[in-house]
Design a protein around this motif. Structure first.
Motif, short mmCIF file in Angstrom:
data_model
loop_
_atom_site.label_atom_id
_atom_site.label_comp_id
_atom_site.label_asym_id
_atom_site.label_seq_id
_atom_site.Cartn_x
_atom_site.Cartn_y
_atom_site.Cartn_z
N VAL A 50 37.67 53.14 30.08
CA VAL A 50 37.55 52.66 31.53
C VAL A 50 38.76 51.65 32.06
N SER A 51 39.23 51.93 33.06
CA SER A 51 40.29 51.23 33.37
C SER A 51 40.14 50.55 34.87
N ASP A 52 40.44 49.38 35.07
CA ASP A 52 40.48 49.05 36.68
C ASP A 52 41.95 48.21 36.89
N ASN A 53 41.98 48.12 38.08
CA ASN A 53 43.21 47.05 38.58
C ASN A 53 42.88 46.09 39.17
N GLY A 54 41.91 45.21 38.52
CA GLY A 54 41.31 44.14 39.13
C GLY A 54 42.11 42.82 38.49
N ILE A 55 41.40 41.69 38.25
CA ILE A 55 41.93 40.30 38.30
C ILE A 55 42.79 40.26 36.76
N ASP A 91 33.48 44.09 39.35
CA ASP A 91 33.74 42.55 39.37
C ASP A 91 35.14 42.24 39.26
N ALA A 92 36.09 42.72 38.38
CA ALA A 92 37.26 42.24 38.39
C ALA A 92 38.31 42.62 39.63
N ILE A 93 37.95 43.49 40.31
CA ILE A 93 38.81 44.08 41.65
C ILE A 93 38.27 43.12 42.69
N THR A 94 36.90 42.93 42.68
CA THR A 94 36.40 41.68 43.75
C THR A 94 36.65 40.33 43.40
N LYS A 95 36.94 39.91 42.50
CA LYS A 95 37.86 38.78 42.14
C LYS A 95 39.25 38.74 42.35
N ARG A 96 39.76 39.71 42.30
CA ARG A 96 41.27 39.83 42.59
C ARG A 96 41.40 39.80 44.12
N GLN A 97 40.77 40.67 44.76
CA GLN A 97 40.72 40.68 46.43
C GLN A 97 40.42 39.36 47.05
N GLU A 145 27.37 49.10 32.64
CA GLU A 145 27.87 47.50 32.54
C GLU A 145 29.30 47.52 32.26
N ILE A 146 30.00 48.64 31.59
CA ILE A 146 31.60 48.54 31.65
C ILE A 146 32.31 48.78 33.03
N VAL A 147 31.95 49.84 33.84
CA VAL A 147 32.37 49.85 34.99
C VAL A 147 31.81 48.85 36.13
N SER A 148 30.79 48.04 35.90
CA SER A 148 30.57 47.09 36.77
C SER A 148 31.47 45.77 36.49
N ASN A 149 31.55 45.64 35.27
CA ASN A 149 32.84 44.78 35.03
C ASN A 149 34.10 44.84 35.78
N GLY A 150 34.39 46.27 35.74
CA GLY A 150 35.81 46.68 36.45
C GLY A 150 35.50 46.43 37.93
N GLY A 174 45.41 44.63 35.41
CA GLY A 174 44.26 45.30 35.30
C GLY A 174 43.67 45.37 33.83
N THR A 175 42.72 45.95 33.45
CA THR A 175 42.12 45.99 32.19
C THR A 175 41.93 47.46 32.20
N ASP A 176 42.11 47.95 30.68
CA ASP A 176 41.60 48.96 30.09
C ASP A 176 40.42 48.47 29.25
N ILE A 177 39.38 49.32 28.90
CA ILE A 177 38.32 49.24 27.78
C ILE A 177 38.41 50.49 27.25
N ILE A 178 38.96 50.45 25.88
CA ILE A 178 39.07 51.99 25.27
C ILE A 178 38.15 52.07 24.15
N MET A 179 37.14 52.77 24.35
CA MET A 179 35.99 52.88 23.27
C MET A 179 35.91 54.11 22.30
N HIS A 180 36.17 53.90 21.14
CA HIS A 180 36.39 54.79 20.00
C HIS A 180 35.06 55.25 19.59
N LEU A 181 34.47 56.39 20.26
CA LEU A 181 32.87 56.76 20.03
C LEU A 181 32.54 57.10 18.56
#
Length: 645
Positions: free
Chosen positions: A74-79, A39-45, A32-37, A168-175
């Motif tokens: 999990v980091s992306d360089n999307g929207i 999506d974010a890149i697809t929107k930015r493109q 789910e988290i990677v899929s959000n990333g 972009g966005t970083d999702i930082i999960m403290h396990l």
């Protein structure tokens, strides 16, 4: 911009629901988290293509496991997101940014075609493994400040200015302690391979073991001071010799290419990529359809002994290249699980977790289309490569027979290419058998004596040695409306029951044989007298085809462990008493020979021939077989002594 508040939750206690019901597997959080990333890149493109934001290169997703700090990022360089968007899409659970995005840009291209998310709940799956989650994000629109968001347990949040200086966005999960132990590097790689193997953009996985060290490094992506960028900087400062980084996924799976442009070896290589078992597939069918629904994929016909194979994980279903599940029966009929492959269906009606399908008319049509494509491919191979198809039949027959019994439309399509192999190695199409008895043996080297007798009588004997053949024969008989009857070569066919010859048998001989059988404890047979030929055994054992099939089915039920069915069948067999027939071959001088022997000699002779009959039927086992060998040795020595005298 500092702000504090409570997250708007529309359903009480939603997080226990997310953790225990909404997602069928905890591992799904990473998908789910990677899929959000993605999506974010697809929107930015898409926005870049419209000229509304600057162009950008090197779209990518980076995943970093920090063992010391027990974080997974999990980091992306999307929207990216503005503060307003974070407030709207993160603080209000189940409010999906996809809806707003599509409504805003629906007249400018097709932004929805490759966007995965629909429901806005994916982000909160992070709390399945984390007790605290942070977001560092910056919108790709100019002059929008970066935003930092954090929440513990997903109930209260805090928003402050962020640190990113690029989109972009970083999702930082403290396990949690439990998750930190469970999600080791190797476990995360396995989860990423399962769920993210074919996501649309390169995914890089790094592990921080100690300060300044990584097991893998990545070049800087276009993002700000994210956790991932810091990890890369530290790795460069350590000047550790590293291999050139490679993404852990394949963003361009083979099913996206036009079949006419794909070489045979590419199909084989892709099979090994998805199913690394080292066994080359026989052939495949490439699905590529845009109307009336979109579906792409490749289904392989494997060269496997499926009687010893598990069916889990054989057909992987994807949604815009995101793994959904294995073997979804609503899309793929169960008999197709004997194949292997991948199917990507962007139009699937999914529920919020993407894990279960809603049964609707679209899915049924899609299922029928896949069945048709598979049957058409089988027919094409049979038509163009007939001899090769016959060689492959040993691997295909289980699939074809199971499919015929499972799907009537499939059965009608493959009627011409369902084959029967005889003991001479020749093949006959099922369509060429229209009526009469079809004689068979349960194994190429079984019931040899009976097979030889049948061949001497001009009968063709087929080999039906699959576990499924018992049910398949009944299916064919039923569909033929009684015109076709399968008869095992050692069974007592109806035509043979009327050929009994008793008029030339003296009553004294019958009585003598009955007394001997009773003395041997073998009076369970119904004795019949038939002229079976001088080349046949003196005694033959036969039983009705129906009763023997019931006994064979009983053995299958025993192996399945279905106790209720087992008891029911036992009661049925006990009610339907059926004696096997002991056929006395009147073309052999057995009865005349008995009259010249004393009682012990007569007992030994009948005992020997009775065991010989069981041997011919492959039913001589254990101590009876040992006794047969001893009698054989005895008669051999007696014969030698007579020859010497």
């Amino acid at each position: 911009m500092n702000k504090k508040g409570k997250i708007s939750v529309t359903t009480e206690n939603i997080f226990p629901i997310i953790r225990q019901w909404l997602y069928s597997s905890q591992d799904i959080f990473l998908r789910e988290i990677v899929s959000n990333g993605v999506d974010a890149i697809t929107k930015r493109q898409h926005l870049s293509n419209l000229g509304q934001v600057d162009e950008f290169d090197n779209p990518r997703i980076d995943i970093v496991l920090d063992k010391n700090n027990q974080t997974l990022t999990v980091s992306d360089n999307g929207i990216g997101m503005t503060a307003e968007e974070v407030d709207k899409y993160i603080n209000e659970i189940a409010y999906s940014g996809l809806v707003d995005f599509v409504e805003k840009y629906q007249n400018e291209g097709d932004p929805q075609s490759q966007i995965i998310g629909h429901f806005g709940l994916g982000f909160y799956s992070a709390f399945m493994v984390a007790d605290k989650v942070e977001i560092q994000t910056k919108s790709c629109f100019a002059d929008q400040p970066a935003v930092h968001w954090q929440s513990e347990e997903g109930i209260e949040f805090e928003m402050t200015p962020g640190q990113r200086d690029k989109a972009g966005t970083d999702i930082i999960m403290h396990l949690t302690e439990e998750a930190a132990k469970q999600y080791t590097e190797f476990e995360l790689r396995a989860v990423l391979r399962k769920y993210c193997q074919f996501m649309q953009y390169p995914i890089y996985f790094n592990v921080l073991t100690t300060k300044g060290e990584t097991e893998e490094t990545a070049d800087k992506a276009e993002k700000g001071e994210s956790e991932t960028e810091k990890a890369v900087d530290k790795a460069e400062e350590a000047e550790t010799e590293q291999e050139t980084e490679k993404p852990i996924n394949n963003p361009d799976p083979l099913w996206n290419k036009q079949p006419a442009r794909i070489e045979k070896q590419e199909y084989i290589d892709f099979y090994y990529e998805v199913f690394p078992d080292g066994k080359e597939p026989l052939f495949w069918v490439h699905l590529n359809l845009d109307y009336p629904f979109r579906v792409k994929g490749i289904l392989y016909f494997p060269k496997l002994d499926l009687q010893y194979e598990r069916l889990e994980g054989r057909i992987k279903v994807f949604y815009n290249q995101v793994y959904v599940a294995d073997n979804i029966p609503e899309i793929i009929p169960e008999f197709l699980f004997l194949l292997r492959g991948c199917i990507d269906c962007p139009d699937l009606p999914l529920n919020v977790s993407r894990s279960f399908l809603q049964d609707d008319q679209y899915v049924r049509k899609l299922s029928s289309h896949i069945v048709k494509k598979v049957s058409d491919r089988l027919a094409e191979v049979y038509r163009k490569e007939s001899e090769q198809y016959k060689e492959w039949w040993q691997y295909l027959q289980l699939f074809v027979k199971y499919g015929m019994m499972s799907d009537r439309n499939f059965s009608e399509r493959v009627q011409d290419i369902a084959l029967l192999k005889d003991v001479s190695g020749e093949y006959t199409s099922l369509k060429d058998i229209t009526e009469g008895n079809v004689y068979y043996t349960p194994g190429e080297n079984e019931l040899s004596a009976y097979t030889a007798m049948a061949q001497q009588q001009g009968k063709t004997v087929y080999i039906l040695d699959q576990e499924i053949d018992l049910q398949w024969m009944s299916y064919i008989e039923f569909n033929s409306q009684g015109k076709i009857k399968f008869v095992r070569v050692d069974a007592e066919a109806e035509t043979e029951q009327s050929s009994e010859k008793t008029e030339d048998i003296a009553q004294e001989q019958k009585t003598l044989l009955a007394e001997i059988l009773q003395a041997l404890g073998a009076d369970q047979y119904e004795v019949k007298y038939q002229a079976s030929g001088t080349d046949s055994l003196p005694l033959l054992i036969r039983e009705s085809e129906e009763f023997r099939r019931m006994n064979d089915l009983l053995e299958q039920v025993k192996r399945s462990g279905d106790e209720q069915m087992l008891e029911s069948m036992k009661e049925m067999l006990e009610r339907d008493e059926n004696k096997p027939s002991l056929i006395v071959n009147t073309d052999q001088p057995l009865l005349e020979r008995l009259e010249h022997l004393d009682q012990d000699q007569a007992l030994d002779l009948i005992n020997y021939f009775l065991k010989l009959a069981k041997l011919g039927q492959d039913s001589l086992k254990g101590t009876e077989f040992i006794e047969f060998l001893e009698l054989s040795a005895k008669y051999a020595f007696e014969s030698t002594e007579r020859d010497n005298n």
